[in-house]
Design a protein around this motif. Structure first.
Motif, PDB file in Angstrom:
ATOM      1  N   LEU A 204      14.161  54.118  56.398  1.00  0.00           N
ATOM      2  CA  LEU A 204      13.765  55.331  55.680  1.00  0.00           C
ATOM      3  C   LEU A 204      12.812  56.160  56.543  1.00  0.00           C
ATOM      4  CD1 LEU A 204      13.313  54.015  52.029  1.00  0.00           C
ATOM      5  CD2 LEU A 204      15.179  55.372  52.991  1.00  0.00           C
TER       6      LEU A 204
ATOM      7  N   TYR B 164      10.441  59.833  56.262  1.00  0.00           N
ATOM      8  CA  TYR B 164       9.756  60.459  55.134  1.00  0.00           C
ATOM      9  C   TYR B 164       9.435  61.912  55.465  1.00  0.00           C
ATOM     10  CZ  TYR B 164       9.527  55.575  53.985  1.00  0.00           C
ATOM     11  OH  TYR B 164       9.887  54.284  53.723  1.00  0.00           O
TER      12      TYR B 164
ATOM     13  N   GLU C  47       9.442  62.569  50.528  1.00  0.00           N
ATOM     14  CA  GLU C  47      10.805  62.219  50.132  1.00  0.00           C
ATOM     15  C   GLU C  47      11.360  61.250  51.165  1.00  0.00           C
ATOM     16  OE1 GLU C  47      13.697  65.410  49.987  1.00  0.00           O
ATOM     17  OE2 GLU C  47      15.284  64.034  49.345  1.00  0.00           O
ATOM     18  N   ALA C  48      11.909  60.142  50.683  1.00  0.00           N
ATOM     19  CA  ALA C  48      12.481  59.146  51.599  1.00  0.00           C
ATOM     20  C   ALA C  48      13.920  59.526  51.915  1.00  0.00           C
ATOM     21  CB  ALA C  48      12.443  57.764  50.952  1.00  0.00           C
TER      22      ALA C  48
ATOM     23  N   ILE D 112      17.656  50.799  49.017  1.00  0.00           N
ATOM     24  CA  ILE D 112      16.753  51.944  49.191  1.00  0.00           C
ATOM     25  C   ILE D 112      15.538  51.818  48.262  1.00  0.00           C
ATOM     26  CG2 ILE D 112      16.569  54.469  48.870  1.00  0.00           C
ATOM     27  CD1 ILE D 112      18.134  53.714  51.362  1.00  0.00           C
TER      28      ILE D 112
ATOM     29  N   SER E  49      11.748  51.502  49.576  1.00  0.00           N
ATOM     30  CA  SER E  49      10.786  52.528  49.156  1.00  0.00           C
ATOM     31  C   SER E  49       9.567  51.886  48.505  1.00  0.00           C
ATOM     32  CB  SER E  49      11.427  53.495  48.159  1.00  0.00           C
ATOM     33  OG  SER E  49      12.558  54.082  48.721  1.00  0.00           O
TER      34      SER E  49
ATOM     35  N   LEU F  10      12.777  58.988  46.078  1.00  0.00           N
ATOM     36  CA  LEU F  10      13.969  58.465  46.762  1.00  0.00           C
ATOM     37  C   LEU F  10      15.206  59.125  46.176  1.00  0.00           C
ATOM     38  CD1 LEU F  10      15.431  56.207  44.733  1.00  0.00           C
ATOM     39  CD2 LEU F  10      13.481  54.856  45.471  1.00  0.00           C
ATOM     40  N   ASN F  11      16.255  59.168  46.986  1.00  0.00           N
ATOM     41  CA  ASN F  11      17.505  59.784  46.528  1.00  0.00           C
ATOM     42  C   ASN F  11      18.433  58.697  46.003  1.00  0.00           C
ATOM     43  OD1 ASN F  11      17.463  62.758  47.524  1.00  0.00           O
ATOM     44  ND2 ASN F  11      16.630  61.526  49.198  1.00  0.00           N
TER      45      ASN F  11
END
Ligand code: C2E
Ligand code: CA
Ligand code: CA
Length: 641
Positions: free
Chosen positions: A403, A405, A420-421, A455, A459, A477-478
């Motif tokens: 990840l 950022y 935001e990751a 993820i 995170s 995270l998305n």
């Protein structure tokens, strides 16, 4: 693979069946005749022997009662018994007693009588039966009474006559039996052949058609392409002349079928497939063939179609798939991606035509452009995608996906308010790959839940690491919309937060609006549960979706991120500026924050701030960076302006 033609038309089957039936009937007739003949012969021999025994009894009783000299009485008896039927049979009778032997011979050759004498002298233990001398057969019996010993040998003339008659009758009967058997064989074989053909036709249909939609399947297509292309081109090769004719092959893959299946169940998925299949078929002319190759993938083979005509057909096919389908009272549009390959421009065999159309379809899916015509550069891409897809498993296991950022800042003072990751694949050969190179692969590989949890885990671990350095920075995270279909998602997030002792308020989840809007009802409860847990919800890429207003109203999210597409030219494009300002007004009236993403220059940031947008994200402040860079930025003071 079994050739379909073998299944559908086995022409020699009927002939073979008839021959087999005839063979069997011939065999049965022969057995019948042989057995009957043998039985009759045995019966004839037995009857003959019994008659001779009667004669022997009479002779012996006469001899015993007369008792006046062997020769005299034997002669009178012989006259009595055999006198009447002088012509009928050859007879050898021998009577012996102490005083001598009397022999009576009639109708036999002298040599035969001598043979019998000798034979009887050599075989003293005979009782009754059949004797064979040369070609001739004789019946024989031996009897004794009061010291008289009688041997009777008789030709089988009457038996032969009987057998000749029996044979004649039998041959007539056998002809009749054979005739009936042949007739039965023909009737039976034509009946069986008909039934077998019916079954074969049914089997061929099952083997070559899809059970759900009733349209032909992949096996049918392979057979069809083999006849249309492979055979044609190989025979043309051998004659050194080009193959006449052309055609286009379309590979069609529905875009959101998996979502429908997962959220509404298989019955709904099936209904959708049938409806789409009917629509696609409706758009074709009678010589074009629609094939369902499995799952949500269809192929169309359009013989005679040139590239321009194929483009026209592709457009109308895309329209068919785009029109909403009513499932469970909801209008759902799945959309489709279509790849086209032209024969002979793009491939010279059925198989490579399919591969190339598939490659083009894959590209169309990536570009979300509906349809694509095959070109060589697609193929290189496609091969790379295939390789990456194969390498995904190891990548997750070896934690090659890391990840990065990107800070989110307060537009007033540039302070970092969160990060935001964003995923990056540290590929051992290809270097650092952006999410665009592999997220789609993951979403179509069936590993989307595994990846989502990976993820989430990475995170939360990062949040814990920062917390241990006294850095309390919210992390977004998305998640792919597919992740929200994971029934264990909420528990997994709660469990991981607890495990690493991270408060839920530090975790944000960004959902892409365009993808999620279809599933609004099925994911609602899961989103509610996440909010109850204390996780912040964000709508990503706002403005690019289909049903923004209904979506925001229903999902009750905390943050709206307006898409980069509107920010990048908002200063020159009035329409985009209007959209940004509407989104701002909307976010205010729904009581949520708005983040503008993709801010690349100061003027954009200032304009946004002036319009009332408090938060932003973009290269102006920072590109996505590794975690330690964020740590350093934060510790330095946190302001990025
Ligand atoms: P996104 O969520 O909209 O992320 C923002 C994308 O815009 C990121 O691209 C980011 O690097 C880029 N970006 C940010 N600021 C600027 C800017 O000022 N100018 C320009 N030109 N670009 C900017 P990235 O990292 O390539 O990610 C692309 C998309 O991949 C993301 O879009 C997100 O939808 C998806 N993605 C990334 N990581 C993940 C993940 O872990 N899971 C899932 N499901 N999707 C992810
Ligand atoms: Ca995002
Ligand atoms: Ca975004």
């Amino acid at each position: 693979m079994v050739q379909l033609s073998e299944l559908t038309r086995d022409k020699s089957f009927r002939t073979r069946l008839i021959l087999a039936c005839l063979g069997v009937s011939l065999f049965v007739s022969v057995i019948y005749v042989v057995v009957s003949y043998r039985l009759t012969a045995e019966l004839g021999v037995e009857t003959g022997l019994q008659a001779m025994e009667k004669e022997a009894n009479i002779i012996l009783s006469e001899l015993v009662s007369n008792n006046d000299g062997l020769a005299a009485s034997a002669a009178s008896v012989a006259t009595m018994i055999y006198g009447g039927n002088e012509e009928e049979a050859g007879i050898f009778a021998r009577v012996s007693r102490d005083e001598g032997i009397w022999v009576y011979v009639r109708g036999l050759k002298a040599s035969q009588a001598d043979d019998f004498r000798q034979y009887l002298a050599d075989h003293t233990d005979l009782a009754r039966g059949m004797l064979e001398f040369g070609d001739e057969k004789f019946l024989y019996i031996h009897a004794e009474r009061n010291g008289y010993k009688l041997d009777l040998i008789q030709t089988t003339t009457s038996l032969d006559l009987t057998m000749a008659m029996v044979a004649k009758r039998l041959s007539i009967v056998s002809v009749v039996v054979l005739w009936i058997a042949i007739w039965l064989a023909l009737t039976l074989s034509s009946f069986i052949a008909k039934r077998v053909q019916q079954k074969n036709d049914a089997l061929a249909k099952i083997a070559t058609h899809d059970g759900l939609t009733g349209f032909p399947n992949r096996r049918f297509l392979d057979d069809l392409l083999e006849t249309c292309i492979d055979n044609a081109s190989s025979s043309a090769d051998s004659m050194d002349e080009p193959v006449a004719g052309q055609g286009c092959l379309f590979v069609i893959d529905l875009d959101k079928f998996k979502e429908v299946n997962d959220s509404f169940g298989h019955a709904a998925g099936d209904k959708l497939l049938v409806e789409i299949a009917l629509r696609l078929h409706g758009a074709l002319s009678s010589n074009q063939v629609l094939v369902r190759v499995g799952g949500d993938e269809f192929i169309i083979w359009a013989p005679g179609l040139n590239i321009d005509e194929a483009k026209g057909l592709a457009k109308s096919l895309v329209e068919q798939c785009d029109a909403p389908v009513m499932i469970n009272n909801l209008a759902i549009n799945t959309g489709a991606s279509i790849g086209i390959a032209h024969y002979p421009t793009h491939a010279d065999s059925g198989e490579s035509l399919i591969i190339n159309a598939d490659t083009a379809m894959y590209k169309a899916k990536q570009l979300r452009c509906g349809w694509m015509l095959f070109d060589e550069s697609n193929a290189v891409d496609y091969k790379k995608q295939l390789r990456l897809r194969a390498e995904l498993t190891g990548a997750l296991e070896r934690e090659e996906i890391k990840l990065y950022y990107q800070p989110k800042v307060s537009l007033k003072d540039g302070d970092i308010i969160g990060v935001e990751a964003l995923a990056r694949w540290h590929h051992p050969i290809d270097g650092i790959l952006p999410p665009g190179a592999f997220i789609d692969l993951i979403e179509h590989s069936g590993r989307v839940q595994e990846f989502g949890r990976y993820i989430i885990c990475q995170s939360i671990k990062q949040l814990a690491a920062w917390r241990s350095q006294q850095i309390e920075l919210p992390l977004a995270l998305n998640l792919s919309p597919y992740n929200l279909l994971d029934p264990g998602l909420v528990d997994f997030i709660a469990g991981t937060l607890e495990q690493f002792d991270v408060p839920a308020s530090l975790l944000e989840i960004e959902l892409t609006e365009s993808e999620t809007s279809m599933n609004i009802e099925s994911i609602q409860s899961r989103l509610d549960a996440l909010k109850v847990l204390g996780v912040t919800l964000t709508i990503d890429d706002f403005g690019t979706g289909m049903s923004s207003l209904a979506y925001i109203a229903n999902l009750n999210v905390n943050i709206i991120k307006i898409d980069r597409a509107f920010i990048c030219d908002m200063l020159t494009n009035d329409k985009h500026l209007a959209i940004v300002s509407t989104a701002l007004a909307l976010s205010k009236s729904f009581g949520c924050k708005m983040v503008a993403e993709g801010i690349e220059d100061k003027a954009q940031a200032e304009k946004l701030l002036a319009m009332g947008c408090d938060y932003g994200q973009g290269y102006l402040f920072s590109k996505p960076v590794e975690s330690n860079a964020i740590t350093a930025l934060y510790l330095k003071g946190g302001s990025l302006v």
